[in-house]
Motif scaffolding. Structure first.
Motif, mmCIF file in Angstrom:
data_model
loop_
_atom_site.group_PDB
_atom_site.id
_atom_site.type_symbol
_atom_site.label_atom_id
_atom_site.label_comp_id
_atom_site.label_asym_id
_atom_site.label_seq_id
_atom_site.Cartn_x
_atom_site.Cartn_y
_atom_site.Cartn_z
ATOM 1 N N CYS A 224 0.858 -1.182 0.000
ATOM 2 C CA CYS A 224 0.000 0.000 0.000
ATOM 3 C C CYS A 224 0.895 1.234 0.000
ATOM 4 O O CYS A 224 1.844 1.333 0.780
ATOM 5 C CB CYS A 224 -0.907 -0.017 1.227
ATOM 6 N N ALA A 225 0.604 2.176 -0.886
ATOM 7 C CA ALA A 225 1.399 3.394 -0.997
ATOM 8 C C ALA A 225 1.225 4.294 0.217
ATOM 9 O O ALA A 225 2.049 5.175 0.453
ATOM 10 C CB ALA A 225 0.992 4.159 -2.258
ATOM 11 N N LEU A 226 0.193 4.064 1.016
ATOM 12 C CA LEU A 226 -0.080 4.933 2.157
ATOM 13 C C LEU A 226 0.387 4.351 3.487
ATOM 14 O O LEU A 226 0.951 5.065 4.312
ATOM 15 C CB LEU A 226 -1.577 5.236 2.219
ATOM 16 N N CYS A 227 0.158 3.050 3.700
ATOM 17 C CA CYS A 227 0.492 2.464 5.012
ATOM 18 C C CYS A 227 1.555 1.370 4.941
ATOM 19 O O CYS A 227 1.964 0.839 5.968
ATOM 20 C CB CYS A 227 -0.755 1.920 5.682
ATOM 21 N N MET A 228 1.995 1.030 3.713
ATOM 22 C CA MET A 228 3.039 0.028 3.486
ATOM 23 C C MET A 228 2.623 -1.392 3.858
ATOM 24 O O MET A 228 3.454 -2.275 3.953
ATOM 25 C CB MET A 228 4.331 0.404 4.215
ATOM 26 N N GLN A 229 1.342 -1.627 4.060
ATOM 27 C CA GLN A 229 0.839 -2.975 4.324
ATOM 28 C C GLN A 229 0.618 -3.692 2.985
ATOM 29 O O GLN A 229 0.511 -3.048 1.950
ATOM 30 C CB GLN A 229 -0.481 -2.911 5.103
ATOM 31 N N PRO A 230 0.538 -5.028 3.001
ATOM 32 C CA PRO A 230 0.293 -5.741 1.736
ATOM 33 C C PRO A 230 -1.005 -5.271 1.082
ATOM 34 O O PRO A 230 -1.997 -5.007 1.757
ATOM 35 C CB PRO A 230 0.187 -7.208 2.178
ATOM 36 N N ALA A 231 -0.956 -5.153 -0.228
ATOM 37 C CA ALA A 231 -2.125 -4.733 -1.012
ATOM 38 C C ALA A 231 -2.169 -5.559 -2.288
ATOM 39 O O ALA A 231 -1.152 -6.089 -2.728
ATOM 40 C CB ALA A 231 -2.037 -3.246 -1.342
ATOM 41 N N GLN A 232 -3.348 -5.682 -2.855
ATOM 42 C CA GLN A 232 -3.489 -6.437 -4.101
ATOM 43 C C GLN A 232 -4.482 -5.753 -5.014
ATOM 44 O O GLN A 232 -5.317 -4.978 -4.575
ATOM 45 C CB GLN A 232 -3.910 -7.878 -3.830
ATOM 46 N N GLU A 233 -4.345 -6.050 -6.296
ATOM 47 C CA GLU A 233 -5.215 -5.462 -7.310
ATOM 48 C C GLU A 233 -5.501 -6.518 -8.370
ATOM 49 O O GLU A 233 -4.577 -7.153 -8.880
ATOM 50 C CB GLU A 233 -4.517 -4.254 -7.930
ATOM 51 N N LYS A 234 -6.775 -6.694 -8.708
ATOM 52 C CA LYS A 234 -7.120 -7.601 -9.807
ATOM 53 C C LYS A 234 -6.680 -6.974 -11.115
ATOM 54 O O LYS A 234 -6.843 -5.774 -11.328
ATOM 55 C CB LYS A 234 -8.623 -7.867 -9.842
ATOM 56 N N VAL A 235 -6.113 -7.795 -11.974
ATOM 57 C CA VAL A 235 -5.668 -7.338 -13.292
ATOM 58 C C VAL A 235 -6.414 -8.163 -14.336
ATOM 59 O O VAL A 235 -6.293 -9.387 -14.357
ATOM 60 C CB VAL A 235 -4.142 -7.514 -13.460
ATOM 61 N N SER A 236 -7.196 -7.493 -15.156
ATOM 62 C CA SER A 236 -7.926 -8.137 -16.238
ATOM 63 C C SER A 236 -7.789 -7.271 -17.475
ATOM 64 O O SER A 236 -7.957 -6.052 -17.402
ATOM 65 C CB SER A 236 -9.405 -8.292 -15.897
ATOM 66 N N VAL A 237 -7.478 -7.907 -18.587
ATOM 67 C CA VAL A 237 -7.308 -7.145 -19.817
ATOM 68 C C VAL A 237 -7.653 -8.020 -21.017
ATOM 69 O O VAL A 237 -7.345 -9.201 -21.048
ATOM 70 C CB VAL A 237 -5.870 -6.588 -19.936
ATOM 71 N N SER A 238 -8.345 -7.416 -21.977
ATOM 72 C CA SER A 238 -8.573 -8.069 -23.265
ATOM 73 C C SER A 238 -7.373 -7.757 -24.144
ATOM 74 O O SER A 238 -6.810 -6.662 -24.061
ATOM 75 C CB SER A 238 -9.834 -7.526 -23.931
ATOM 76 N N PHE A 239 -6.980 -8.704 -24.973
ATOM 77 C CA PHE A 239 -5.827 -8.463 -25.831
ATOM 78 C C PHE A 239 -6.043 -9.031 -27.218
ATOM 79 O O PHE A 239 -6.856 -9.924 -27.428
ATOM 80 C CB PHE A 239 -4.542 -9.052 -25.220
ATOM 81 N N ALA A 240 -5.313 -8.478 -28.165
ATOM 82 C CA ALA A 240 -5.237 -8.959 -29.547
ATOM 83 C C ALA A 240 -3.805 -8.680 -29.977
ATOM 84 O O ALA A 240 -3.448 -7.540 -30.253
ATOM 85 C CB ALA A 240 -6.245 -8.238 -30.428
ATOM 86 N N GLU A 241 -2.981 -9.699 -29.987
ATOM 87 C CA GLU A 241 -1.551 -9.543 -30.254
ATOM 88 C C GLU A 241 -1.134 -10.358 -31.475
ATOM 89 O O GLU A 241 -1.711 -11.403 -31.760
ATOM 90 C CB GLU A 241 -0.725 -9.975 -29.045
ATOM 91 N N THR A 242 -0.120 -9.861 -32.169
ATOM 92 C CA THR A 242 0.399 -10.499 -33.370
ATOM 93 C C THR A 242 1.774 -11.078 -33.093
ATOM 94 O O THR A 242 2.605 -10.434 -32.452
ATOM 95 C CB THR A 242 0.500 -9.468 -34.513
ATOM 96 N N PHE A 243 1.993 -12.288 -33.581
ATOM 97 C CA PHE A 243 3.292 -12.950 -33.493
ATOM 98 C C PHE A 243 3.809 -13.174 -34.910
ATOM 99 O O PHE A 243 3.065 -13.632 -35.779
ATOM 100 C CB PHE A 243 3.160 -14.307 -32.782
#
Length: 170
Positions: free
Chosen positions: A67-86
């Motif tokens: 946590c940027a404020l109290c320095m305790q552990p924090a978590q954030e869900k990360v979800s993203v749609s993608f369309a990538e070329t190889f």
């Protein structure tokens, strides 16, 4: 982690479903260590041209930091749609495609790139976190902040994303 796309070479222009789990190593982000739960990828792959494979789908994971404020552990869900070329001949440092060899796509670099771009500007353990005792004392002594109106965004690359949605001038 590599995704076997050999079916696409047999039947070009046909979409094939895939699911994959990628484990990302801890990352240093502005001096802080960010870790990720196993990243779940799902979607489809298809060969559109000779040596060009398009991967489309969804990425889901949880990022862990302090946590940027109290320095305790924090978590954030990360979800993203993608369309990538190889591409076989892709220059990952200069282009917008990822490189592959043979009939397998390396997913680690793509997954790390997508996850990092979706990280929040800062982690917070909870909405309304009061912060550490030191931060509270500082706020008491400095009641006016340059950020009194609140941050316009929680994602550091939000401004860049808006550029992708703009129509080019003619």
């Amino acid at each position: 982690m590599e995704l076997d796309v050999s079916k696409a070479f047999v039947t070009p222009a046909e979409a094939f479903p895939f699911e994959a789990t990628v484990t990302l190593p801890p990352q240093k982000v502005v001096g802080e260590t960010v870790t990720f739960d196993p990243v779940e990828l799902s979607g489809t792959y298809c060969m559109y041209e000779d040596n060009v494979i398009r991967l489309e789908g969804e990425l889901h994971t949880v990022a862990h930091g302090e946590c940027a404020l109290c320095m305790q552990p924090a978590q954030e869900k990360v979800s993203v749609s993608f369309a990538e070329t190889f591409r076989r001949d892709a220059d990952e440092l200069e282009g917008d495609s990822f490189r592959y060899e043979g009939k397998k796509l390396p997913l680690d670099h793509m997954t790390l790139t997508l996850a990092m771009l979706e990280l929040p500007m800062r982690f917070e353990c909870k909405d309304g976190c009061e912060g550490s005792a030191e931060l509270q004392a500082w706020k008491t002594n400095n009641p006016v902040s340059s950020n009194d109106e609140g941050a316009p965004t929680q994602h550091p690359f939000e401004a860049l994303r808006s550029l992708l949605n703009e129509e080019p001038e003619q």
